[in-house]
Design a protein around this motif. Structure first.
Motif, PDB file in Angstrom:
ATOM      1  N   PRO A   1     -28.185 -33.912 -45.703  1.00  0.00           N
ATOM      2  CA  PRO A   1     -29.229 -34.404 -46.608  1.00  0.00           C
ATOM      3  C   PRO A   1     -30.611 -34.186 -45.987  1.00  0.00           C
ATOM      4  O   PRO A   1     -30.765 -34.332 -44.774  1.00  0.00           O
ATOM      5  N   TRP A   2     -31.606 -33.839 -46.814  1.00  0.00           N
ATOM      6  CA  TRP A   2     -32.904 -33.459 -46.231  1.00  0.00           C
ATOM      7  C   TRP A   2     -33.591 -34.542 -45.403  1.00  0.00           C
ATOM      8  O   TRP A   2     -34.233 -34.209 -44.397  1.00  0.00           O
ATOM      9  N   PRO A   3     -33.465 -35.839 -45.743  1.00  0.00           N
ATOM     10  CA  PRO A   3     -34.131 -36.817 -44.869  1.00  0.00           C
ATOM     11  C   PRO A   3     -33.532 -36.814 -43.461  1.00  0.00           C
ATOM     12  O   PRO A   3     -34.257 -36.867 -42.466  1.00  0.00           O
TER      13      PRO A   3
ATOM     14  N   ALA B   1     -31.908 -34.248 -42.106  1.00  0.00           N
ATOM     15  CA  ALA B   1     -32.243 -32.962 -41.496  1.00  0.00           C
ATOM     16  C   ALA B   1     -33.651 -32.986 -40.911  1.00  0.00           C
ATOM     17  O   ALA B   1     -33.895 -32.450 -39.826  1.00  0.00           O
TER      18      ALA B   1
END
Lengths: 154, 153
Positions: free
Chosen positions: A5-7, A9
């Protein structure tokens, strides 16, 4: 494994940049790391620098991910790129070689790439890094849009 | 733990992270550049904010480096022409290849052999830049403690 998930990452790459700084005031930067490989080839007597080992580690990290997730397989396919430019090595090879040359020459001259300027330098509030990041982001967007228009389709 | 070990361990983490975040995928990079997905931009913003906040907190608390107990330091980087010209060339190559130096290494680790061409170009481009005297350190001005030490070693 699902895509990170981008947060999370973002937190991880920030943690890597912070960790290198905390460890020994080292800058995160894949171009400098690749430069370590070039220097190792030129002067093998001195042994690998921390930068060369970071680059080797990056390669091994990709290998580790592929092994852990069971995706490891050797392939010449480059999905997405092949659809746009053709999968034949006779055209793909020279194009990727030339693109790689631009990446290496340009990023070395600029003193960094996405990780070195984009994450580390901007995170440190280094103004030159901010200028470099703005430049390569805008240039890459323009080129990707042009390639999309010329190539058509998705 | 030496600086070399630090490089190797953080490099492995970086490569694993690149593959996990699919930054080794042409479609993920070019899709972001064409605004078909905002994953990459959100990741990037979070990464920069994390780095900026973390370094600020560490500096404020007077943290010292693990290896040499030195104060955390990084010199200012003043904007220069090379930041524009070099980065523009990099941006063109990066958008065509759908990769930048980190992902190129991680792609090879994943078994994407076409990245061998990109890697050959990357290393040759760096070698040419160094030969032409275009090599520029990330830092202009006084090198930070780590950089100076490396230059001697």
């Amino acid at each position: 494994m699902d895509r990170c998930p981008w947060p999370l990452a973002g937190l991880i790459v920030g943690g890597i940049a912070i960790g290198l700084q905390w460890a020994d005031n080292l800058p995160l930067g894949a171009t400098g790391a690749a430069g370590g490989i070039v220097e190792l080839v030129r002067r093998p007597g001195r042994g690998p620098s921390w930068r060369a080992l970071f680059f080797l580690g990056t390669l091994l990290g990709g290998l580790l991910y592929a092994a852990v997730t069971g995706r490891l397989s050797l392939t010449w396919a480059y999905p997405g790129f092949d659809a746009r430019f053709g999968a034949a090595l006779a055209t793909k090879g020279p194009l990727l070689l030339a693109a790689g040359g631009l990446i290496g020459f340009g990023a070395r001259w600029a003193g960094g790439c996405t990780s070195g300027h984009g994450i580390c330098g901007v995170g440190r509030l280094q103004w030159g890094s901010l200028l470099a990041t703005a430049t390569f982001v805008v240039t890459a967007i323009v080129v990707a849009q042009l390639v999309g228009m010329i190539g058509g389709g998705s | 733990m030496s600086r070399r070990w630090v490089g190797l361990v953080f490099g492995v983490a970086f490569g694993f992270w690149l593959a996990w975040a699919r930054l080794t995928d042409y479609r993920a990079i070019v899709g972001a550049l064409r605004f078909q997905s905002f994953y990459l931009w959100l990741l990037f913003a979070t990464g920069v904010a994390t780095t900026a906040l973390g370094l600020r907190i560490l500096s404020r608390t007077g943290a010292r480096t693990w290896l040499t107990r030195a104060p955390l330091a990084w010199p200012p980087v003043s904007p220069q022409r090379r930041h524009v010209v070099g980065s523009a060339l990099f941006g063109v190559g990066g958008a065509l290849a759908g990769a930048c130096p980190g992902p190129i290494a991680a792609q090879i680790g994943e078994g994407r052999l076409s990245a061998l061409f990109t890697l050959a170009g990357l290393l040759a481009g760096i070698a040419v830049a160094d030969t032409l005297g275009k090599r520029q350190p990330l830092f202009v001005g006084a090198p930070c403690a780590g950089e100076a030490q490396e230059a001697r070693g």
